[in-house]
Motif scaffolding. Sequence first.
Motif, PDB file in Angstrom:
ATOM      1  N   UNK A  44     -29.257  43.135  43.298  1.00 15.47           N
ATOM      2  CA  UNK A  44     -30.150  43.127  44.528  1.00 15.47           C
ATOM      3  C   UNK A  44     -31.358  42.119  43.837  1.00 15.47           C
ATOM      4  N   UNK A  45     -31.838  41.448  44.626  1.00 18.30           N
ATOM      5  CA  UNK A  45     -32.975  40.346  44.044  1.00 18.30           C
ATOM      6  C   UNK A  45     -34.009  40.198  45.033  1.00 18.30           C
ATOM      7  N   UNK A  46     -35.125  40.181  44.715  1.00 15.68           N
ATOM      8  CA  UNK A  46     -36.288  40.030  45.182  1.00 15.68           C
ATOM      9  C   UNK A  46     -36.469  38.813  46.237  1.00 15.68           C
ATOM     10  N   UNK A  47     -36.916  38.936  47.530  1.00 14.45           N
ATOM     11  CA  UNK A  47     -37.246  37.721  48.294  1.00 14.45           C
ATOM     12  C   UNK A  47     -38.487  37.541  48.549  1.00 14.45           C
ATOM     13  N   UNK A  48     -39.315  38.400  49.025  1.00 12.73           N
ATOM     14  CA  UNK A  48     -40.731  38.044  49.622  1.00 12.73           C
ATOM     15  C   UNK A  48     -41.553  39.551  49.621  1.00 12.73           C
ATOM     16  N   UNK A  49     -42.772  39.458  49.445  1.00 15.03           N
ATOM     17  CA  UNK A  49     -43.503  40.851  49.687  1.00 15.03           C
ATOM     18  C   UNK A  49     -44.853  40.376  50.366  1.00 15.03           C
ATOM     19  N   UNK A  50     -45.512  41.324  51.075  1.00 11.20           N
ATOM     20  CA  UNK A  50     -46.521  41.231  51.528  1.00 11.20           C
ATOM     21  C   UNK A  50     -47.516  42.400  51.493  1.00 11.20           C
ATOM     22  N   UNK A  51     -49.008  42.236  51.220  1.00 13.76           N
ATOM     23  CA  UNK A  51     -49.891  43.234  51.036  1.00 13.76           C
ATOM     24  C   UNK A  51     -50.007  44.132  52.354  1.00 13.76           C
ATOM     25  N   UNK A  52     -50.722  45.179  52.296  1.00  9.78           N
ATOM     26  CA  UNK A  52     -50.951  46.080  53.301  1.00  9.78           C
ATOM     27  C   UNK A  52     -51.483  45.404  54.508  1.00  9.78           C
ATOM     28  N   UNK A  53     -52.439  44.365  54.340  1.00  9.01           N
ATOM     29  CA  UNK A  53     -52.862  43.813  55.592  1.00  9.01           C
ATOM     30  C   UNK A  53     -52.876  42.243  55.462  1.00  9.01           C
ATOM     31  N   UNK A  54     -51.891  41.718  54.634  1.00  3.84           N
ATOM     32  CA  UNK A  54     -51.512  40.445  54.725  1.00  3.84           C
ATOM     33  C   UNK A  54     -52.132  39.570  53.905  1.00  3.84           C
ATOM     34  N   UNK A  55     -53.172  40.076  53.077  1.00  2.00           N
ATOM     35  CA  UNK A  55     -54.018  39.198  52.300  1.00  2.00           C
ATOM     36  C   UNK A  55     -53.068  38.504  50.978  1.00  2.00           C
ATOM     37  N   UNK A  56     -52.345  39.317  50.563  1.00  2.00           N
ATOM     38  CA  UNK A  56     -51.350  38.729  49.421  1.00  2.00           C
ATOM     39  C   UNK A  56     -49.928  38.720  49.918  1.00  2.00           C
TER      40      UNK A  56
END
Length: 123
Positions: A44-56
């Motif tokens: 399994x590989x990482x694709x994308x991530x987003x912080x709680x309110x989208x700032x990061x």
Amino acid sequence: VQLQASGGGLVQPGGSLRLSCAASGFTFSSYHMGWFRQAPGKEREFVAAISRFGASIYYADSVKGRFTISRDNAKNTVCLQMNSLKPEDTAVYLCAASKILRDGSSEGLYDYWGQGTQVTVSS
């Protein structure tokens, strides 16, 4: 707790798909969200991530410039817009939720995982 991914399918190289992940059973806005993928015979590989309110937002190098992650806390959903798809993007795509973000790529930091949706890129 439930994370239900949808939107996968068969698409030709160069095409687009939009994946959605509907969350329930936990306070969605308290969690950072990530997308991972797993191809047959591969880890399994990482694709994308987003912080709680989208700032990061973070992306794997392999998808940077082609994929866009977004979230709607009012609808408890996280989406992955995938453009310029390549055969090597073929995989089961899973969404996951984490209290800790860092760069989003550490699987061990994710608390909840969904079942995934199949994406096949082929002519």
